[in-house]
Write a protein that holds these residues in place. Structure first.
Motif, mmCIF file in Angstrom:
data_model
loop_
_atom_site.group_PDB
_atom_site.id
_atom_site.type_symbol
_atom_site.label_atom_id
_atom_site.label_comp_id
_atom_site.label_asym_id
_atom_site.label_seq_id
_atom_site.Cartn_x
_atom_site.Cartn_y
_atom_site.Cartn_z
ATOM 1 N N SER A 86 3.413 -103.219 5.132
ATOM 2 C CA SER A 86 1.977 -102.901 5.076
ATOM 3 C C SER A 86 1.162 -103.754 6.053
ATOM 4 C CB SER A 86 1.451 -103.110 3.650
ATOM 5 O OG SER A 86 1.467 -104.495 3.349
ATOM 6 N N ALA A 92 8.702 -97.569 8.425
ATOM 7 C CA ALA A 92 7.357 -97.325 8.937
ATOM 8 C C ALA A 92 7.389 -97.289 10.458
ATOM 9 C CB ALA A 92 6.414 -98.430 8.463
ATOM 10 N N ARG A 111 6.258 -88.718 8.633
ATOM 11 C CA ARG A 111 5.347 -88.769 7.484
ATOM 12 C C ARG A 111 3.959 -89.090 8.035
ATOM 13 N NH1 ARG A 111 6.759 -92.620 2.674
ATOM 14 N NH2 ARG A 111 8.083 -90.859 2.153
ATOM 15 N N ALA A 112 2.999 -88.242 7.725
ATOM 16 C CA ALA A 112 1.655 -88.430 8.285
ATOM 17 C C ALA A 112 0.651 -88.741 7.183
ATOM 18 C CB ALA A 112 1.243 -87.174 9.043
ATOM 19 N N ALA A 113 -0.380 -89.488 7.522
ATOM 20 C CA ALA A 113 -1.431 -89.815 6.550
ATOM 21 C C ALA A 113 -2.788 -89.715 7.229
ATOM 22 C CB ALA A 113 -1.224 -91.230 6.003
ATOM 23 N N ALA A 114 -3.794 -89.321 6.468
ATOM 24 C CA ALA A 114 -5.167 -89.258 6.997
ATOM 25 C C ALA A 114 -6.115 -89.551 5.851
ATOM 26 C CB ALA A 114 -5.445 -87.865 7.563
ATOM 27 N N PHE A 115 -7.296 -90.066 6.185
ATOM 28 C CA PHE A 115 -8.315 -90.232 5.146
ATOM 29 C C PHE A 115 -8.788 -88.838 4.726
ATOM 30 C CE2 PHE A 115 -8.806 -94.397 7.332
ATOM 31 C CZ PHE A 115 -8.493 -95.196 6.235
ATOM 32 N N THR A 116 -8.951 -88.652 3.418
ATOM 33 C CA THR A 116 -9.421 -87.363 2.896
ATOM 34 C C THR A 116 -10.732 -86.971 3.576
ATOM 35 O OG1 THR A 116 -8.458 -88.051 0.812
ATOM 36 C CG2 THR A 116 -9.905 -86.131 0.732
#
Ligand SMILES: CC(C)(COP(=O)(O)OP(=O)(O)OC[C@H]1O[C@@H](n2cnc3c(N)ncnc32)[C@H](O)[C@@H]1OP(=O)(O)O)[C@@H](O)C(=O)NCCC(=O)NCCS
Length: 181
Positions: free
Chosen positions: A36, A143, A164-169
């Motif tokens: 992290s 990661a 694996r993708a991430a985004a702020f809502t």
């Protein structure tokens, strides 16, 4: 090369035991912080207990192998884990053939003991276990920001097979809102 270096520095790879578990929880906490990028934190007592329980459940499971790297002078200096995942296949045409895969997780080497070949020594053991269980494939996740993991896994032949993708809502909402205009 790795094995010779590890031998010279007096490391042994062995199966984890009950007495190792508290220290291994410490490794897992440091691994989580490393991934992290967060500054040092203390684990909640409930999480400490949960990790202990999870590690303990692997000790006597024939489909799981939990190992440690131990230095004669410094005690435990690393850990690794693999479990055998079985799949019957989802297609009629594949019949009753069972597919086995080795899922590798929780590989950690203490920073002051890196670049001595301990990772490769751990992997030799995990790969032997996967082979004994006829796992024809090994999979793992790391990661994208974890540069040393990427370097170490790539050298062993691992290739990226997914993202694996991430985004702020809020960002996704904004993009969708703008595309309506
Ligand atoms: C990744 C990690 C396990 C490597 O452990 P290690 O004991 O230092 O690795 P080894 O000494 O066995 O080296 C293995 C190979 O990876 C290479 N390597 C290791 N760290 C590297 C780095 N930071 N950059 C480039 N290559 C690296 C080594 O040069 C070696 O290559 P070689 O076979 O050509 O000699 C260790 O850095 C670590 O614990 N990192 C933090 C936790 C982590 O990322 N775990 C993996 C999560 S999936």
């Amino acid at each position: 090369m790795g094995r010779k270096k590890a031998d010279r520095y007096g490391f042994a790879i062995r199966e984890a035991q009950e007495k190792d578990l508290p220290e291994m929880v410490g490794f897992l906490a440091r691994l989580a912080l490393h991934v992290s990028g967060a500054p040092p934190h203390d684990l909640k007592e409930s999480e400490h207990k949960r990790l202990l329980k999870t590690l303990r459940s692997s000790l006597d499971d024939p489909n799981r192998r939990l190992i440690v790297a131990e230095s004669t002078d410094a005690g435990l200096v690393g850990m690794g884990y693999v479990y055998i995942w079985r799949s019957q296949g989802i297609w009629e045409q594949s019949g009753s053939e069972e597919f086995k895969s080795g899922i590798i997780d929780d590989v950690w080497v203490e920073p002051e003991f890196r670049n001595l070949g301990i990772f490769k020594a751990l992997l030799r053991d995990l790969v032997a276990f996967a082979e004994q269980h006829h796992a024809s494939e090994l999979t793992l996740e790391y990661a994208a920001s974890n540069k040393e993991a990427k370097a170490a896994w790539t050298k062993l032949g691992f290739k990226t097979t997914g993202v694996r993708a991430a985004a702020f809502t809020s960002v996704v909402k904004q993009v969708l809102t703008e595309s309506q205009r």
